[in-house]
Design a protein around this motif. Structure first.
Motif, PDB file in Angstrom:
ATOM      1  N   ILE A 136       0.951  -1.275   0.097  1.00 24.22           N
ATOM      2  CA  ILE A 136       0.271  -0.047  -0.083  1.00 24.22           C
ATOM      3  C   ILE A 136       0.927   1.203  -0.058  1.00 24.22           C
ATOM      4  O   ILE A 136       1.600   1.401   0.918  1.00 24.22           O
ATOM      5  N   SER A 137       0.866   1.947  -1.101  1.00 20.74           N
ATOM      6  CA  SER A 137       1.681   3.179  -1.397  1.00 20.74           C
ATOM      7  C   SER A 137       1.084   4.499  -1.285  1.00 20.74           C
ATOM      8  O   SER A 137       0.047   4.698  -2.108  1.00 20.74           O
ATOM      9  N   ILE A 138       1.605   5.463  -0.759  1.00 22.24           N
ATOM     10  CA  ILE A 138       1.332   6.730  -1.157  1.00 22.24           C
ATOM     11  C   ILE A 138       2.658   7.234  -2.032  1.00 22.24           C
ATOM     12  O   ILE A 138       3.559   7.717  -1.297  1.00 22.24           O
ATOM     13  N   VAL A 139       2.523   7.362  -3.273  1.00 21.35           N
ATOM     14  CA  VAL A 139       3.331   8.022  -3.845  1.00 21.35           C
ATOM     15  C   VAL A 139       3.143   9.480  -4.505  1.00 21.35           C
ATOM     16  O   VAL A 139       2.108   9.692  -4.766  1.00 21.35           O
ATOM     17  N   ARG A 140       4.333  10.174  -4.746  1.00 19.26           N
ATOM     18  CA  ARG A 140       4.305  11.431  -5.471  1.00 19.26           C
ATOM     19  C   ARG A 140       4.334  11.282  -6.822  1.00 19.26           C
ATOM     20  O   ARG A 140       4.856  10.230  -7.612  1.00 19.26           O
ATOM     21  N   TRP A 141       3.929  12.435  -7.606  1.00 19.40           N
ATOM     22  CA  TRP A 141       3.914  12.077  -9.006  1.00 19.40           C
ATOM     23  C   TRP A 141       4.971  11.626  -9.633  1.00 19.40           C
ATOM     24  O   TRP A 141       4.969  10.926 -10.672  1.00 19.40           O
ATOM     25  N   ASP A 142       6.308  12.285  -9.400  1.00 18.70           N
ATOM     26  CA  ASP A 142       7.407  11.951  -9.893  1.00 18.70           C
ATOM     27  C   ASP A 142       8.002  10.493  -9.686  1.00 18.70           C
ATOM     28  O   ASP A 142       8.677   9.700 -10.681  1.00 18.70           O
ATOM     29  N   ALA A 143       7.100   9.664  -8.805  1.00 19.44           N
ATOM     30  CA  ALA A 143       7.440   8.479  -8.497  1.00 19.44           C
ATOM     31  C   ALA A 143       6.975   7.487  -9.432  1.00 19.44           C
ATOM     32  O   ALA A 143       7.117   6.175  -9.165  1.00 19.44           O
ATOM     33  N   ILE A 144       5.922   7.987  -9.795  1.00 18.37           N
ATOM     34  CA  ILE A 144       4.909   6.616 -10.462  1.00 18.37           C
ATOM     35  C   ILE A 144       5.259   6.437 -11.984  1.00 18.37           C
ATOM     36  O   ILE A 144       6.045   7.191 -12.568  1.00 18.37           O
ATOM     37  N   GLU A 145       4.717   5.522 -12.558  1.00 17.49           N
ATOM     38  CA  GLU A 145       5.085   4.864 -14.068  1.00 17.49           C
ATOM     39  C   GLU A 145       4.235   5.754 -15.005  1.00 17.49           C
ATOM     40  O   GLU A 145       3.212   6.355 -14.521  1.00 17.49           O
ATOM     41  N   GLN A 146       4.819   5.871 -15.991  1.00 13.71           N
ATOM     42  CA  GLN A 146       4.174   6.435 -17.239  1.00 13.71           C
ATOM     43  C   GLN A 146       2.720   6.058 -17.322  1.00 13.71           C
ATOM     44  O   GLN A 146       1.857   6.873 -17.769  1.00 13.71           O
ATOM     45  N   VAL A 147       2.472   4.713 -17.270  1.00 13.78           N
ATOM     46  CA  VAL A 147       0.972   4.382 -17.574  1.00 13.78           C
ATOM     47  C   VAL A 147       0.323   4.848 -16.578  1.00 13.78           C
ATOM     48  O   VAL A 147      -0.920   5.178 -17.014  1.00 13.78           O
ATOM     49  N   GLU A 148       0.884   4.758 -15.372  1.00 19.48           N
ATOM     50  CA  GLU A 148      -0.028   5.478 -14.231  1.00 19.48           C
ATOM     51  C   GLU A 148      -0.411   6.794 -14.570  1.00 19.48           C
ATOM     52  O   GLU A 148      -1.473   7.450 -14.376  1.00 19.48           O
ATOM     53  N   LYS A 149       0.682   7.478 -15.091  1.00 13.44           N
ATOM     54  CA  LYS A 149       0.456   9.170 -15.387  1.00 13.44           C
ATOM     55  C   LYS A 149      -0.474   9.382 -16.397  1.00 13.44           C
ATOM     56  O   LYS A 149      -1.450  10.184 -16.226  1.00 13.44           O
ATOM     57  N   GLU A 150      -0.661   8.497 -17.342  1.00 11.02           N
ATOM     58  CA  GLU A 150      -1.736   8.476 -18.372  1.00 11.02           C
ATOM     59  C   GLU A 150      -3.111   8.163 -18.063  1.00 11.02           C
ATOM     60  O   GLU A 150      -3.988   8.969 -18.290  1.00 11.02           O
ATOM     61  N   ARG A 151      -3.181   7.264 -16.961  1.00  8.34           N
ATOM     62  CA  ARG A 151      -4.658   7.058 -16.461  1.00  8.34           C
ATOM     63  C   ARG A 151      -4.917   8.148 -15.454  1.00  8.34           C
ATOM     64  O   ARG A 151      -6.384   8.417 -15.657  1.00  8.34           O
ATOM     65  N   LEU A 152      -4.001   8.777 -14.734  1.00 13.64           N
ATOM     66  CA  LEU A 152      -4.411   9.953 -13.978  1.00 13.64           C
ATOM     67  C   LEU A 152      -4.633  11.147 -14.752  1.00 13.64           C
ATOM     68  O   LEU A 152      -5.654  12.027 -14.569  1.00 13.64           O
ATOM     69  N   GLU A 153      -4.193  11.181 -16.010  1.00 14.52           N
ATOM     70  CA  GLU A 153      -4.224  12.297 -16.941  1.00 14.52           C
ATOM     71  C   GLU A 153      -5.847  12.335 -17.434  1.00 14.52           C
ATOM     72  O   GLU A 153      -6.300  13.339 -17.611  1.00 14.52           O
ATOM     73  N   GLU A 154      -6.129  10.873 -17.923  1.00  9.74           N
ATOM     74  CA  GLU A 154      -7.385  10.835 -18.346  1.00  9.74           C
ATOM     75  C   GLU A 154      -8.420  11.325 -17.019  1.00  9.74           C
ATOM     76  O   GLU A 154      -9.568  12.008 -17.264  1.00  9.74           O
ATOM     77  N   MET A 155      -7.919  10.888 -15.965  1.00  9.95           N
ATOM     78  CA  MET A 155      -9.124  11.238 -14.852  1.00  9.95           C
ATOM     79  C   MET A 155      -9.026  12.795 -14.435  1.00  9.95           C
ATOM     80  O   MET A 155     -10.145  13.141 -14.428  1.00  9.95           O
ATOM     81  N   PHE A 156      -7.890  13.275 -14.739  1.00  9.54           N
ATOM     82  CA  PHE A 156      -7.781  14.734 -14.623  1.00  9.54           C
ATOM     83  C   PHE A 156      -8.763  15.421 -15.604  1.00  9.54           C
ATOM     84  O   PHE A 156      -9.638  16.503 -15.134  1.00  9.54           O
ATOM     85  N   LEU A 157      -8.671  14.977 -16.709  1.00 13.47           N
ATOM     86  CA  LEU A 157      -9.299  15.635 -17.912  1.00 13.47           C
ATOM     87  C   LEU A 157     -10.917  15.425 -17.651  1.00 13.47           C
ATOM     88  O   LEU A 157     -11.813  16.539 -18.026  1.00 13.47           O
ATOM     89  N   ASN A 158     -11.503  14.363 -17.436  1.00 10.04           N
ATOM     90  CA  ASN A 158     -12.613  13.990 -17.285  1.00 10.04           C
ATOM     91  C   ASN A 158     -13.593  14.285 -16.005  1.00 10.04           C
ATOM     92  O   ASN A 158     -14.488  14.740 -15.691  1.00 10.04           O
ATOM     93  N   ARG A 159     -12.681  14.276 -14.832  1.00 12.49           N
ATOM     94  CA  ARG A 159     -13.132  14.413 -13.466  1.00 12.49           C
ATOM     95  C   ARG A 159     -13.044  15.659 -12.517  1.00 12.49           C
ATOM     96  O   ARG A 159     -13.517  15.998 -11.736  1.00 12.49           O
ATOM     97  N   ILE A 160     -11.630  15.950 -12.844  1.00 10.68           N
ATOM     98  CA  ILE A 160     -11.052  17.011 -11.972  1.00 10.68           C
ATOM     99  C   ILE A 160     -10.923  18.476 -12.802  1.00 10.68           C
ATOM    100  O   ILE A 160     -11.787  19.290 -12.042  1.00 10.68           O
ATOM    101  N   TYR A 161     -10.534  18.347 -13.947  1.00 13.12           N
ATOM    102  CA  TYR A 161     -10.423  19.649 -14.518  1.00 13.12           C
ATOM    103  C   TYR A 161     -11.793  20.612 -14.706  1.00 13.12           C
ATOM    104  O   TYR A 161     -11.798  21.805 -14.435  1.00 13.12           O
ATOM    105  N   PRO A 162     -13.077  19.763 -15.056  1.00 13.51           N
ATOM    106  CA  PRO A 162     -14.040  20.704 -14.988  1.00 13.51           C
ATOM    107  C   PRO A 162     -14.716  21.690 -13.740  1.00 13.51           C
ATOM    108  O   PRO A 162     -15.219  22.334 -13.790  1.00 13.51           O
ATOM    109  N   VAL A 163     -14.000  20.833 -12.615  1.00  5.69           N
ATOM    110  CA  VAL A 163     -14.680  21.539 -11.227  1.00  5.69           C
ATOM    111  C   VAL A 163     -13.487  22.122 -10.591  1.00  5.69           C
ATOM    112  O   VAL A 163     -14.011  22.823  -9.401  1.00  5.69           O
TER     113      VAL A 163
END
Length: 760
Positions: free
Chosen positions: A170-197
């Motif tokens: 169970i890890s709490i990781v900062r942005w710089d420590a995550i894998e590229q594929v994880e960044k891509e998934r979070l980017e999709e989450m950002f655009l769809n769920r975070i950015y609009p609010v």
């Protein structure tokens, strides 16, 4: 993680230095500022300083430094929570939850207690506390201790809990420590769920510095205009509707690994990684997270408010704009940004807390909810009280019949709330012979079956009265909603007595029976909240005793109408008779001690602050009366002082359940008395609230309550012990060095055994 030899060295040091608690990888000394601040009490001219009308007017025979400071005592309580977070014998995800509880507790302390101190100083009405400290001195000590405790919290998280979580996947990781594929998934989450609010707010001549709402997590962003080279400041508020930590999956994740692994990224990291989307054309120079705590206590002048409900709703809208009392910032925050924030928000250096990210560890509650049974306390399901269990499991218990035969003493969460108190109200609502239901509501849950039952009863034509305390701190908005919902259903809703909060836990059911009207009553120590009843330890009495029925009828009439001269037979009711009734019974134990040498007082409360009660306990202790005090939180009495309180013993228990019940025991043998109820020994409870204590008369129940207190005070279970100098010492090992058992685990086993015995 420190190695085993280092942990053993800490343990050996603990054995040599009393006042230190070994808690796994972190050793917490009770000689920390939270403890040492109590060691040198002060009083004006060495005498007792009267600050309220509740103190003993004949206190000159008692030392002036006999009270510990309540604010420091509260911080010591929260330090005990931290010790549980550091204790490796506590399941790992529960340790994470204790860190979240510590953070939430500290927030409330600043919002209410620190804010109150600052307000009294600012208005010029500040007076010395009973501990002898001026408010400014208390504020200075509180700031020093709070800085120390937040540093301790950081160490426990960074050096203990976080590495242990990583060892379990169970890890709490900062942005710089995550894998590229994880960044891509979070980017999709950002655009769809975070950015609009998101609503980025810039600061410039056309946009003044924005108001920072209390407890919001924010990003301070420094931008550079590439065309002009000019620097700009912007603020982004983390949307409270989003999780504090966002979960992501590794590229290599499998179904099996998903069962045991979980990776989380702080929300602010995801937003910070996409600042170019929020500020197109600008260069992001730097960014930092920060958080403000404000005075969020609510004050409503009831005498001037024609409609209390409307007045409170208006006051709640003002709560967000209270003055600041604390600013939390990332440790590496740039000095010029710090200067800007402190100036614009309006905080002093002592009110600034520099911490490593991530800030706001209340979010660890989300991680503590992970479904890993191996990292939680052993599963526990409450059972139906042995006195209420139906003879045949396929049939619902006839609660009215059982209560008519004998009083029923409940202890939650060991006895199920849903099959006792909740079932009592639901059966009353559905029973065609029930004519009326009257109940107090202080706090309740989101989808409350209690509220639904009252609505069903009203719609069925029953007379239903709900005394709703809409000023229950931090639940005001929820309670306003329930009050309106009840009113719309035809429930008679009243808000109690002007100037007093209604904190008593009471329910009265009037039923038509063959031989006339019968009244069934519930008097408890905890709220009518099915959710917290699974986590809070509370007591409740179900009874058909005519005296209690008459007492509750009179008390409800007083709450809904006018009955200033009401007298009670089995109740003590604050603010009129609770304190005097308790003081009278303490005094009788002094007489008993002089007569037979076996005077006894046993008390279990959340907080012990009331000076008049403490002075009575000192005098009783001086007379030789044995006094046991089991307190969860604040305690300002000094036990164990020769010539003053050597007969007074104070223990505290913290664990998986929040100890919340209040018990008052007087005497031993056949003449002993036992009372339970809603009142803590504090000024607010005894002077500014409607509280009710009920006398427990069934000898079985009196014995159970005495047994409960004796267990807690025996020293046979893990506990904290308070010394006269204000130090709390954690005692969790026996003389043989073996871990002491947990009293709550013992009570789980005891209640289960009692139920099995009743089924035979």
């Amino acid at each position: 993680m420190s190695d085993r030899s280092a942990a053993q060295a800490s343990h050996e040091d603990t054995e040599r230095r009393p006042g230190t608690a070994h808690t796994g990888d972190v050793t917490i000394s009770s000689a920390s500022p939270a403890a040492t601040a109590q060691l040198r009490p002060r009083a004006a001219n060495g005498r007792f300083v009267r600050t309220t009308g509740t103190q003993d007017e004949d206190a000159d025979d008692l030392p002036g430094d006999r009270f510990l400071d309540r604010e420091i005592s509260w911080l010591q309580f929260n330090e005990r929570v931290l010790q549980l977070a550091a204790d490796e014998s506590v399941p790992l995800l529960e340790r994470a939850r204790f860190l979240a509880i510590f953070a939430s507790n500290l927030d409330e302390f600043f919002m209410v207690r620190v804010a109150g101190l600052k307000r009294r100083i600012a208005t010029g009405i500040a007076v010395r506390s009973s501990s002898g400290l001026e408010p400014r001195e208390v504020l200075e000590q509180v700031a020093r201790i709070a800085h120390d405790l937040t540093g301790m919290q950081t160490r426990i998280f960074e050096e203990g809990v976080r590495p242990a979580l990583e060892d379990e996947g169970i890890s709490i990781v900062r942005w710089d420590a995550i894998e590229q594929v994880e960044k891509e998934r979070l980017e999709e989450m950002f655009l769809n769920r975070i950015y609009p609010v998101l609503t980025p707010l810039a600061v410039d001549p056309a946009h003044p510095f924005p108001y920072i709402s209390g407890l919001s997590l924010n990003l301070a962003v420094i931008l550079i205009n590439p065309k002009t080279g000019k620097e700009h400041f912007a603020r982004i508020k983390m949307p409270p509707s989003l999780p504090r930590f966002l979960q992501v999956r590794r590229a290599s994740a499998t179904v099996t690994s998903d069962l045991f692994e979980a990776r989380f990224v702080p929300l602010e990291d995801v937003i910070a990684a996409h600042l170019d989307e929020l500020f197109p054309g600008m260069e992001v120079h730097e960014h930092y997270s920060f958080r403000v705590t404000r005075n969020e206590d609510v004050e409503v002048e009831e005498d001037d408010a024609e409609n209390l409900l409307a007045a409170l709703e208006k006051e709640l809208t003002r709560r967000r704009f209270g003055p600041p009392v604390r600013l939390e910032v990332e440790r590496d925050l740039d000095d010029h940004v710090m200067e800007l924030l402190s100036r614009e928000i309006g905080v002093t250096e002592d009110e600034i807390y520099r911490l490593p990210g991530p800030l706001d560890l209340r979010g660890l509650n989300e991680i503590a909810d992970i479904d890993r049974t191996d990292l939680h306390f052993a599963p526990f399901v409450a059972g139906t009280s042995a006195d209420l269990a139906p003879a045949e499991s396929s049939k619902a218990a006839d609660l009215f019949g059982r209560i008519a035969r004998q009083d029923v003493l409940l202890q939650h969460p060991y006895d199920s709330f849903s099959t006792s108190v909740q079932a009592f109200i639901e059966q009353a609502a559905a029973d065609p012979y029930v004519l009326a239901i009257k109940q107090t509501l202080y706090r309740t849950s989101g989808d409350s079956p209690i509220v639904d039952a009252l609505i069903d009863a009203a719609e069925a034509g029953k007379q239903v009265l709900a005394v709703v305390e809409i000023k229950a701190r931090f639940d005001e908005q929820n309670n306003i909603g329930w009050a309106r919902k009840l009113e719309h259903a035809g429930v008679h809703v009243v808000y109690g007595t002007v100037g007093l909060k209604t904190h008593a836990k009471l329910a009265l059911v009037v039923r038509q029976e063959a031989d006339g009207l019968q009244r069934y009553c519930h008097i408890g120590t905890g709220n009518y909240n099915p959710k917290t009843a699974r986590l809070y330890e509370d007591l409740g009495l179900l009874t058909a005793d005519p005296e209690v029925g008459q007492d509750l009828t009179r008390l409800f009439n007083q709450l809904s109408g006018v009955a200033p001269r009401t007298k009670y037979k089995r109740l003590l009711v604050a603010p009129r008779t609770a304190r005097d009734g308790l003081l009278e019974r303490i005094g009788k134990q002094v007489e008993r001690q002089e007569r037979s040498g076996d005077g006894y007082v046993g008390i279990k409360v959340n907080s012990l602050v009331d000076e008049a009660t403490i002075d009575a306990l000192y005098r009783a202790g001086r007379a030789g009366v044995h006094i046991d005090i089991w307190v969860r939180g604040i305690c300002t009495i000094r036990p164990g002082i020769v010539g003053l309180s050597e007969n007074i013993h104070v223990h505290s228990v913290l664990g998986r359940f929040l100890e919340h019940s209040r018990i008052f025991l007087f005497g031993r043998g056949k003449d002993r008395e036992a009372w339970i109820g809603s009142a803590d020994l504090m000024h607010r409870n005894l002077d500014r609230r409607v509280e009710a204590l009920v006398k427990v008369v069934d000898p079985r129940h009196v014995e159970q309550l005495h047994d409960l207190l004796e267990r807690a005070m025996s020293g046979d279970y893990t506990h904290w012990s308070l010394a006269g100098d204000g130090r709390w010492t954690r005692i969790h090992q026996g003389e043989d060095g073996q871990p002491l058992p947990d009293i709550q685990a013992a009570l789980i086993a005891m209640h289960a055994k009692r139920r099995r015995k009743a089924r035979r």
